[in-house]
Design an enzyme around this catalytic site. Structure first.
Site, short mmCIF file in Angstrom:
data_model
loop_
_atom_site.label_atom_id
_atom_site.label_comp_id
_atom_site.label_asym_id
_atom_site.label_seq_id
_atom_site.Cartn_x
_atom_site.Cartn_y
_atom_site.Cartn_z
N LYS A 292 -2.73 7.11 1.36
CA LYS A 292 -2.43 7.31 2.78
C LYS A 292 -1.32 8.36 2.86
O LYS A 292 -0.13 8.04 2.99
CB LYS A 292 -2.02 5.98 3.41
CG LYS A 292 -2.32 5.92 4.90
CD LYS A 292 -2.40 4.51 5.39
CE LYS A 292 -2.29 4.45 6.91
NZ LYS A 292 -3.28 5.23 7.65
N ARG B 155 0.83 -1.22 0.00
CA ARG B 155 0.00 0.00 0.00
C ARG B 155 0.86 1.26 0.00
O ARG B 155 0.50 2.27 -0.62
CB ARG B 155 -0.96 0.00 1.20
CG ARG B 155 -1.98 1.12 1.13
CD ARG B 155 -3.07 0.99 2.18
NE ARG B 155 -2.53 1.09 3.53
CZ ARG B 155 -3.25 0.91 4.64
NH1 ARG B 155 -4.54 0.61 4.55
NH2 ARG B 155 -2.71 1.00 5.83
N GLU C 9 -16.15 6.36 5.98
CA GLU C 9 -15.35 5.65 6.99
C GLU C 9 -15.26 6.54 8.21
O GLU C 9 -15.94 7.57 8.29
CB GLU C 9 -13.96 5.34 6.43
CG GLU C 9 -13.16 6.57 6.01
CD GLU C 9 -11.74 6.25 5.55
OE1 GLU C 9 -11.27 5.13 5.74
OE2 GLU C 9 -11.12 7.17 5.00
N1 PMP Z 1 -9.20 4.77 7.37
C1 PMP Z 1 -8.28 5.71 7.65
C2 PMP Z 1 -8.56 7.12 7.27
C3 PMP Z 1 -7.07 5.35 8.25
O1 PMP Z 1 -6.14 6.27 8.50
C4 PMP Z 1 -6.85 4.00 8.60
C5 PMP Z 1 -5.55 3.57 9.22
N2 PMP Z 1 -5.36 4.10 10.50
C6 PMP Z 1 -7.85 3.06 8.34
C7 PMP Z 1 -9.01 3.48 7.71
C8 PMP Z 1 -7.68 1.61 8.69
O2 PMP Z 1 -6.74 1.03 7.82
P1 PMP Z 1 -5.83 -0.21 8.25
O3 PMP Z 1 -6.74 -1.30 8.63
O4 PMP Z 1 -5.03 -0.51 7.04
O5 PMP Z 1 -4.99 0.25 9.39
#
Ligand code: PMP
Length: 288
Positions: free
Chosen positions: A149, A50, A182
């Protein structure tokens, strides 16, 4: 604590970057949050994958190969004798001039911090958390794609402040069309009539690694898993709700915008997925 910066290890007090780094000046860079459990780095390959996708989207040439990132991450854990903890892997655009132009930046900087994290109080994992929908909507794909990200997290920080102002630890972010995207640092799931549902990436959700793992676990447990557009109405009338993220892991949600979810207690499917998730994290990953 020893912090990795561009191939060298620095003591915590001496781990510094330039004030001319565009990561600081403009939030120009990408990052990953990764966890180690029981002496193994969980889903490391997926996190580095990622990182490469985020970097590609912002035209950032990463200075290390995929294998080198894996090795540097594991080595940073080793040097810190970290067996259980949280790793922050950051790549900034690097030192440049006082102007946006990224082509003026000499070379990207890689920072790896191996530490600890406790996102939410333990009590909330036991009883469930209350969350609210906030006015700040998730970034548009056409402006700053939420799949990247990036180091520019102000969209999420504004939403977090609004949640905190409402006395909550986490916020539900809608997209510009009013569908659930989200939370500020977690993906959102609901359970309805045995089906496990989460917003699609097109709604503005990050391609969460925990999200992917939870979807796999739910399918293995015989649940139908789908990614429909969800509205607040769908959340209010869900049987169960929970959030997923590397830092948060899986945390039950029992109240949304004042509406009690299900019977107001963490649901059975949520508890089952939590148990399966913890079993998986304990036994798999890149050995430190
Ligand atoms: N959404 C956002 C905006 C995030 O920053 C994160 C990670 N902290 C997630 C969802 C969750 O992603 P992951 O399961 O890959 O940590």
């Amino acid at each position: 604590m020893k912090v990795f910066i561009d191939g060298k290890y620095f003591d915590e007090w001496n781990a510094k970057v330039s004030v001319f780094d565009h990561g600081l000046l403009y939030g120009d860079g990408v990052f990953e949050g990764i966890r180690a459990y029981n002496g193994r780095v969980f889903k490391l390959k997926e996190h580095i994958d990622r990182l490469f996708y985020s970097a590609k989207a912002i035209l950032l040439n990463l200075p290390l190969s995929h294998a080198e990132f894996m090795r540097a991450t594991v080595e940073t854990c080793r040097r810190n004798k970290l067996r259980d903890g949280y790793i922050r892997l950051v790549v900034t655009r690097g030192v440049g001039t006082l102007g946006l132009n990224p082509s003026r930046c000499k070379s990207p900087s890689v920072i790896i911090i191996a530490g600890k994290i406790q996102l939410y109080p333990k009590e909330m994992y036991l009883r469930g958390m209350e969350i609210v929908t906030v006015p700040t909507t998730r970034n548009l794909h056409s402006a700053l794609n939420p799949a990247i990200k990036s180091l520019n997290y102000l969209n999420n920080i504004l939403a977090k402040i609004e949640a905190n102002n409402a006395g909550c630890e986490e916020a539900i972010m809608l997209n510009a069309e009013g569908f659930v995207a989200e939370c500020t640092g977690d993906n959102l799931f609901i359970v309805k009539a045995g089906k496990v549902l989460t917003p699609p990436l097109s709604a503005g959700a990050l391609y969460g690694i925990t999200r992917g793992t939870v979807m796999d676990l739910a399918r293995e447990a015989g649940h139908e898993v789908a990614e429909p557009n969800l509205t607040r109405y769908d959340l209010f009338n869900a049987d169960e709700c929970f959030l997923s993220g590397t830092g948060a892991e899986i945390i039950p949600v029992t109240k949304i915008d004042g509406r009690v979810i299900g019977d107001g207690k963490p649901g059975l499917v949520t508890r089952k997925l939590e148990n399966q998730y913890h079993a998986l994290t304990n036994g798999s990953g890149e050995p430190i």
